[in-house]
Enzyme design. Sequence first.
Site, PDB file in Angstrom:
ATOM      1  N   GLU A   1       0.991  -1.294  -0.089  1.00  0.00           N
ATOM      2  CA  GLU A   1       0.057  -0.036  -0.076  1.00  0.00           C
ATOM      3  C   GLU A   1       0.965   1.099   0.006  1.00  0.00           C
ATOM      4  O   GLU A   1       1.619   1.179   0.996  1.00  0.00           O
ATOM      5  CB  GLU A   1      -0.853  -0.004   1.194  1.00  0.00           C
ATOM      6  CG  GLU A   1      -2.010   0.932   1.129  1.00  0.00           C
ATOM      7  CD  GLU A   1      -2.917   0.856   2.348  1.00  0.00           C
ATOM      8  OE1 GLU A   1      -4.071   0.926   2.244  1.00  0.00           O
ATOM      9  OE2 GLU A   1      -2.420   0.691   3.543  1.00  0.00           O
TER      10      GLU A   1
ATOM     11  N   ASP B   1      -4.666  10.598   9.794  1.00  0.00           N
ATOM     12  CA  ASP B   1      -3.233   9.989  10.127  1.00  0.00           C
ATOM     13  C   ASP B   1      -2.797  10.780  11.295  1.00  0.00           C
ATOM     14  O   ASP B   1      -3.048  11.875  11.714  1.00  0.00           O
ATOM     15  CB  ASP B   1      -2.408  10.387   9.043  1.00  0.00           C
ATOM     16  CG  ASP B   1      -2.487   9.508   7.786  1.00  0.00           C
ATOM     17  OD1 ASP B   1      -2.408   7.900   8.157  1.00  0.00           O
ATOM     18  OD2 ASP B   1      -2.668   9.875   6.575  1.00  0.00           O
TER      19      ASP B   1
ATOM     20  N   TYR C   1     -11.732  -2.388   4.076  1.00  0.00           N
ATOM     21  CA  TYR C   1     -10.588  -2.111   4.873  1.00  0.00           C
ATOM     22  C   TYR C   1     -11.479  -1.522   6.055  1.00  0.00           C
ATOM     23  O   TYR C   1     -12.165  -0.690   6.388  1.00  0.00           O
ATOM     24  CB  TYR C   1      -9.820  -0.838   4.393  1.00  0.00           C
ATOM     25  CG  TYR C   1      -8.683  -0.158   5.198  1.00  0.00           C
ATOM     26  CD1 TYR C   1      -8.702  -0.245   6.450  1.00  0.00           C
ATOM     27  CD2 TYR C   1      -7.658  -0.060   4.402  1.00  0.00           C
ATOM     28  CE1 TYR C   1      -7.316   0.446   7.162  1.00  0.00           C
ATOM     29  CE2 TYR C   1      -6.378   0.706   5.023  1.00  0.00           C
ATOM     30  CZ  TYR C   1      -6.740   0.893   6.527  1.00  0.00           C
ATOM     31  OH  TYR C   1      -5.180   1.155   7.238  1.00  0.00           O
TER      32      TYR C   1
END
Lengths: 395, 261
Positions: free
Chosen positions: B45, B56, B171
């Site tokens: 990825e 993040d 995911y």
Amino acid sequence: MKKLPNKKGYFGEFGGKFVPEVLIPALSELEEAYRRISKTTVFKRELSFLLKDFAGRPTPLYFAANLSKYAGAKVYLKREDMVHTGAHKLNNTLGQCLLAKHMGKKRVIAETGAGQHGVATAASCAKLGLECEVYMGEVDIERQKHNVLRMELFGARVVPVYAGQKTLKDAASEALRDWIANVNTTYYCLGSAIGPHPYPKIVREFQRVIGKEAKRQLLKAGISADCIIACVGGGSNSIGIFYDFLGNAKVKLIGVEAGGEGLNKRHCATLSKGRIGVLHGTKSYLLQTPDGQVSDVHSISAGLDYPGVGPEHSYLKESGRVKYAHAGDLEALEAFEFLSRKEGIIPAMESAHALAYLLKEKEKFRGKTVVICLSGRGDKDLGIYQENRGKRYGY
Amino acid sequence: MGNRLAHALKRKGTLTSFFTIGYPSLSASEKVADALVEGGTDILEVGIPFSDPLSDGPAIQLASSTAIKTGATTKKCFAEIAKIRKKHPEIPIVILTYYNKLLSLGVETFVHESKKAGVDAILAADLNIGEGGEFERACRKYGIKTVYTVALNTPARKIAKIAARTTGFLYLVSVFGVTGTRRELPRELAEAIRKAVRPAGKPILVGFGISAPSQVKSLSHSGAFGVIIGSAYTKLIAKGSGKVFKKLTHLSKLFKSALVK
């Protein structure tokens, strides 16, 4: 006139919900809660009480005689600077924090640039008995120290943000990250008409009180405005005053962005120089590099120092209903001094941009009746003024 | 060639390894990829850095801002990906980025360029199915797989809907919060994985927060088809010791061997 946003949260092609899936349930919950709670008599009564006796509304629509004489126009100031805590921000935070309370949320978070939204949120939380944490960029903490103290006095925790440019954009990112982590217990009180749906709508609805009052006050005085001018960062005071005049084509609407050091240097004139992008959950005009990174921006006023803009403004620009212009740092400084000397009113550096536009383009407004949204007071900006006054005279 | 991803997802126990292109430098990207592949990584990825990475934590924020400074533009990232593709013709490559990077280039152009660079799937962290129309059309047109995230608070019915729009894998974000290693993962995670398996009806890869092989083992037992590791590698790269590539390989091996086949 079409009612916007549509069900998906779009104003034309702008808006939407560009967030990770984890926030979708929270946005739906907020949308549903707003729809259900904000229309109830209990909520409306509580909010109108708070706006009246806590915030000090209605704010005057003040005929600025000296300014008018200078500009050769009839200039009225919508005195949001007289709202408790010093700016229009409280209109929104009282609405949202009251909503949070009705939703059973105990913890409220917010982002702040100049500190005005943070202070307003902190005051609202103090009043309503909610826990409050405010994210603020390190640079803004430095340039708005007194607002940090005020927030702390209200019992809020101010969390410094060290990422990126350490200003409003980064504070909003960090607040969103907090919300992602604490989505089940926390209410995110967004301070401008930005962010994912339903925020641009909710913030607008709570800020519409500015325009509704102004409309009523004009009517009562038998005056018809030719033009309304307001500053635009994210765009909450401007959408608040514009919205109820959108249907009246006779009233020209002008949003003034921060021209910073000049449009070929660092600035925040998103609608003049940006292109369509996604930041903080919404699709709107955005100042970005050719490669799609969000640009470093600059304005003398921390509250306008933001690379994006509310999606409804992007829509109003495209539709041509609102004209968007800009005023630079030095022009704002000049207007800041001008209003202080001529009218005995220190405007917020943000609001000074709206005023600066009138002053620099006064020929265009000769003989017209102009309403300027004086979105806040400038006491918080004295440090910045002191630091920059020399530039104004070219020292 | 079109089924690299499908092939990697045939058998349970896949290790997906994430790294940011351009971190610590553009020229290092290929070596990082080599190291991870050598360690038994099944899916690569690759992050195309964005200035405001909302999902993040500190490690990948730092990687992103550094990468941007080193000149990791979208175009250069595609060039790096193409190099990795040439060297590793069989490994599936998934792009992880933020939607503005697609929008800025033009969604269709971005997807097309990805295809040309040898990418198999794309995930935009701030995109959900409600806004994914244009993205999905472009992916269909160029034969790129779509990946979306689901979270701990996503109801079963919504998981099924999202899975139907995901042509790659699903995911599952393991935590409430941003990326970054955590000593402990939430208690409700195992249950969430078990509950998601049926409505998903396709491989579930679990990512965010995973720092230790022991966590991988227990996730694997809960029904995770595989795991996605990112910040653990990124932190290792940040330390920047001379043996960083060897260490990446070693760490990748540890995670891979903890997966239950």
